[in-house]
Design a protein around this motif. Sequence first.
Motif, PDB file in Angstrom:
ATOM      1  N   UNK A   1       0.838  -1.210   0.000  1.00 47.66           N
ATOM      2  CA  UNK A   1       0.000   0.000   0.000  1.00 47.66           C
ATOM      3  C   UNK A   1       0.867   1.251   0.000  1.00 47.66           C
ATOM      4  N   UNK A   2       0.468   2.224  -0.761  1.00 49.24           N
ATOM      5  CA  UNK A   2       1.217   3.472  -0.841  1.00 49.24           C
ATOM      6  C   UNK A   2       1.074   4.248   0.470  1.00 49.24           C
ATOM      7  N   UNK A   6       3.003   9.745   0.194  1.00 47.16           N
ATOM      8  CA  UNK A   6       2.973   9.511  -1.247  1.00 47.16           C
ATOM      9  C   UNK A   6       1.564   9.699  -1.799  1.00 47.16           C
ATOM     10  N   UNK A   7       0.573   9.467  -0.951  1.00 49.83           N
ATOM     11  CA  UNK A   7      -0.809   9.682  -1.401  1.00 49.83           C
ATOM     12  C   UNK A   7      -1.170  11.165  -1.410  1.00 49.83           C
ATOM     13  N   UNK A   9       1.062  13.647  -1.950  1.00 49.91           N
ATOM     14  CA  UNK A   9       1.884  14.384  -2.912  1.00 49.91           C
ATOM     15  C   UNK A   9       1.179  14.725  -4.234  1.00 49.91           C
ATOM     16  N   UNK A  10       0.385  13.797  -4.813  1.00 49.16           N
ATOM     17  CA  UNK A  10      -0.252  14.181  -6.088  1.00 49.16           C
ATOM     18  C   UNK A  10      -1.259  15.317  -5.941  1.00 49.16           C
ATOM     19  N   UNK A  15       5.227  19.002  -5.763  1.00 49.84           N
ATOM     20  CA  UNK A  15       5.513  17.984  -4.743  1.00 49.84           C
ATOM     21  C   UNK A  15       6.998  17.690  -4.544  1.00 49.84           C
ATOM     22  N   UNK A  16       7.821  17.957  -5.555  1.00 49.34           N
ATOM     23  CA  UNK A  16       9.238  17.589  -5.441  1.00 49.34           C
ATOM     24  C   UNK A  16       9.925  18.319  -4.293  1.00 49.34           C
ATOM     25  N   UNK A  19      10.171  15.928  -0.961  1.00 49.12           N
ATOM     26  CA  UNK A  19      10.644  14.542  -0.949  1.00 49.12           C
ATOM     27  C   UNK A  19      12.134  14.382  -0.694  1.00 49.12           C
ATOM     28  N   UNK A  21      16.051  13.857  -1.690  1.00 47.47           N
ATOM     29  CA  UNK A  21      16.603  12.991  -2.726  1.00 47.47           C
ATOM     30  C   UNK A  21      17.363  13.726  -3.809  1.00 47.47           C
ATOM     31  N   UNK A  96      13.020  11.557   6.058  1.00 45.78           N
ATOM     32  CA  UNK A  96      11.556  11.578   6.094  1.00 45.78           C
ATOM     33  C   UNK A  96      11.028  11.279   7.492  1.00 45.78           C
TER      34      UNK A  96
ATOM     35  N   UNK B  11      11.069   8.582  -5.511  1.00 49.49           N
ATOM     36  CA  UNK B  11      10.683   9.973  -5.307  1.00 49.49           C
ATOM     37  C   UNK B  11      10.937  10.836  -6.533  1.00 49.49           C
ATOM     38  N   UNK B  14       8.166  12.687  -8.674  1.00 49.96           N
ATOM     39  CA  UNK B  14       7.554  13.979  -8.341  1.00 49.96           C
ATOM     40  C   UNK B  14       8.250  15.146  -9.038  1.00 49.96           C
ATOM     41  N   UNK B  15       9.293  14.849  -9.799  1.00 45.22           N
ATOM     42  CA  UNK B  15       9.991  15.897 -10.540  1.00 45.22           C
ATOM     43  C   UNK B  15       9.218  16.188 -11.823  1.00 45.22           C
ATOM     44  N   UNK B  55       3.452  14.406 -13.591  1.00 47.56           N
ATOM     45  CA  UNK B  55       4.055  14.325 -12.260  1.00 47.56           C
ATOM     46  C   UNK B  55       3.364  13.213 -11.471  1.00 47.56           C
ATOM     47  N   UNK B  87      20.574  11.682  -9.950  1.00 48.11           N
ATOM     48  CA  UNK B  87      19.994  11.532  -8.616  1.00 48.11           C
ATOM     49  C   UNK B  87      19.244  10.209  -8.508  1.00 48.11           C
ATOM     50  N   UNK B  88      18.969   9.814  -7.288  1.00 42.74           N
ATOM     51  CA  UNK B  88      18.214   8.590  -7.026  1.00 42.74           C
ATOM     52  C   UNK B  88      16.908   8.583  -7.799  1.00 42.74           C
ATOM     53  N   UNK B 115      -5.666   0.923  -5.533  1.00 42.36           N
ATOM     54  CA  UNK B 115      -5.571   0.458  -4.141  1.00 42.36           C
ATOM     55  C   UNK B 115      -6.905   0.621  -3.416  1.00 42.36           C
ATOM     56  N   UNK B 168      -5.718  -4.902  -4.104  1.00 39.17           N
ATOM     57  CA  UNK B 168      -5.300  -4.214  -5.322  1.00 39.17           C
ATOM     58  C   UNK B 168      -5.911  -4.798  -6.582  1.00 39.17           C
ATOM     59  N   UNK B 202      -6.572   4.962  -3.822  1.00 41.72           N
ATOM     60  CA  UNK B 202      -5.395   5.594  -4.426  1.00 41.72           C
ATOM     61  C   UNK B 202      -5.043   4.834  -5.696  1.00 41.72           C
ATOM     62  N   UNK B 204      -1.860   4.192  -8.484  1.00 38.74           N
ATOM     63  CA  UNK B 204      -0.478   4.381  -8.936  1.00 38.74           C
ATOM     64  C   UNK B 204      -0.433   4.090 -10.424  1.00 38.74           C
TER      65      UNK B 204
END
Lengths: 611, 219
Positions: A1-2, A6-7, A9-10, A15-16, A19, A21, A96, B11, B14-15, B55, B87-88, B115, B168, B202, B204
Amino acid sequence: MTNLLQRILPTVQKPARYTGGEWGEIKKNLEDVRVRVAFCFPDTYEIGMSNLGMRILYGVMNEMDGVWCERVFAPWGDMEDAMREHNLPLWALESQNAVKDFDMIAFTIGYEMAYSNILNMLNLAGVPLHAKDRQGLKNMVFAGGVCAFNPEPLAEFIDFFSLGEGEEITVEIVALYDKAKAEEWSKERFLREVAKIPGVYVPSLYRHEYNADGTLSAIVPLEGAPETVTKRIVEDLDNAYWPTKMIVPSTEIVHDRANLEVFRGCIRGCRFCQAGFSCRPVRKKSPEVLYKQAMETMEYSGHNEITLSSLSTSDYRGLKELTDELIPYCAENRINLSVPSLRADNFSRELMEKLQTVRKSGLTFAPEAGTQRLRDVINKNLTEDEILNTCANAFSGGWNNVKLYFMLGLPTETDEDVLGIAELVYKVIKTWQANAVNKKRGLRVHVATAYFVPKPHTPFQWEKQITPEEYLRRCRLLKSHFYSKSITYDYHGPDLSRLEAVFARGDRRLGPVIEEAVKNGAKLDGWDEYFNYSKWFDALNECGIDADFYTTRGYGEDEVLPWDTIDVGVKKKFLLKERHRAYEATVTPDCRHGCAGCGANCLLKEVECDA
Amino acid sequence: MPRLLFEKKGNAVWISHLDLMRLFQRAFKRAGLPLTHTQGFNPRPSVSIALPLSVGVESGCELLDFDLDGVIIPCKDIMERLNCALTDGVRVLDVYENGAKIKHLSYLDCCLTLEYDRGVAAGTVENMKALFCRDEVIVEKKGKNGIVEQNIIPMIRNLTVEQAGEKEVKIHARVCCQNPSLNPMQLSAAIDKYLPEVKPDFVRCCRVEVYDEQENVFR
């Protein structure tokens, strides 16, 4: 499950920024970490990541063995709403993890109107706001930055303040905490011990007493605390820590470029400027060291722009040497070299022309006052000829854009001075007509006026702020004298600068006001989207505080000032002398033309003041 | 022009598209791989990403075109050097000396994970299958000229729905990605609109592979 974050952020903007990283972020293995520091910047990611001080201290702390410093920023309103709705406490970017689980919580404060964000962030973190409600060593809250030079409005929230430049003192503070944690000291013992580190100010070790008229009667040090606390400086900048491996944000920030600080302090002595006095004495960095650091920074970051920063880069002695080396390197590697805050002198004009080979930026002047008399009063050594000559040069070189910044409400200002601004602007327009190579595009003169805020540790620290009504009258008076279509005139409403004035020279009685305003929902006050004067107005009323006491009243020269405990190096006697010279419209030449005796050189033990 | 295949995960999802271009421009610089620059008032390093990714969407098949200034470096070295400078979450999977013409890029495979925190309700998979078998499923799309309604069915090449564990549902689909294009999240929007009773908690989304007109893998 997310997971929850993360839920969320959208659903939020950009959002970046939440986070982590990024390239250059420092992660450590928790098993090797004894002290965790949450380094909070009381504004958004885009602003905070542009702050050089934070980047330096992030590096300094993470260089320490057993210490992990992580970054925390204020969330934008949409994220805050989501956090509150889902009970998601404020977290640090690297791990985090929740801020409330950290040992130390540090803030760097550069702007009074960020005070609401400090309290709001503590609240979002689930950490008690008041220092007295935080028991034990956990969540030790400390703060530094320019606002720490009058920290009294925050006295009840922050456990201790770190004054001045942080490269050395921060290491001493965190090392002491490391020891205290290992030996399980009480918070009281830690605060007594940390107060012994030069440059650390523990507000709970001072009692403020007031007269019947509301002014301070005495500041009483308790438990052997020193009468005054002197700010710290780094003497040898060439050998000081400098982070060439800086974080490169993955999302756009305000200053999205590499940044190289060329020297510290200022030789100018503009009488309204807090940085100009509180950052003294002048200390240089050698061009060789800077060139090497510039290379390393650029190679590590991959930025395509680098900026040479300082309070007045034209005054850097090695500027020619440094730029002569940097310009070819930058041209070859397609890097923009930007040199902001250049003065209107001949060398700067030549340099500007050389920099133009990369890109042409705008032309900005800050004469601050419209007449020579008033510029002499404030000791802004910029003459009309210098402005017009530089404009003439720029216009003949193809520039068609000028920005001019002024202040209204400066000490001794009359309507004649206000109208002097309009006259100066017309002379700029005339200069364009006489010199422009391409008149088809037209000229844009952008004029902005700010509402003068008297700041502590300046010669104007005792001055009255004019009333908001009077400020607006002067704005309108000026506006009515702008006839040309080329002029855009911007002035902000007086509310924000009035509050800034309250808190800049505020005392401990303002703590409840900040707390109340934040309770009313005040946050992100530096942003037009959020600033709401009524929240502050209500809070002032609720707490029975008269803003005029701090603004239009003016402070007596014999009065005990809330920031008298803080010594920034420049002596009060010197500030007073400068104030009286201002009234006589007598300029004080810059430090390079003769030491004026401000006293800041006494902070130096190993080197001489490099003014 | 050379092209590279990269993934965007974790992550890094999100960029934003524009930030990702900047991120690559800097990564090339860090890797010591000088890019050619566009002509004009504001010269910019020439990198371009084939299909902008929304995004929050993960991908294992992003394509980026770039042009190195003067130097000739083997593809394998480019990949290694870039991966040390990224980056990661952003990783180069392959580098090609020349890519196919972008105009031939036609379809993409995507995977949606829906989900359900309280478990997948009985009949969910069947209802979804039935929904995407209709001739017409109208979903609102935000375009340059405001919101327009579009029938997404003609843009779905094939689609499967399956339950994955108790909580799911996974939808695998091949959809049009150029002229016209279907944002895979529109499949989720269709479920929200037509089957509100099985609206997931949710969703994905992941872009899995890209294809040309003949449904051969596109590179």
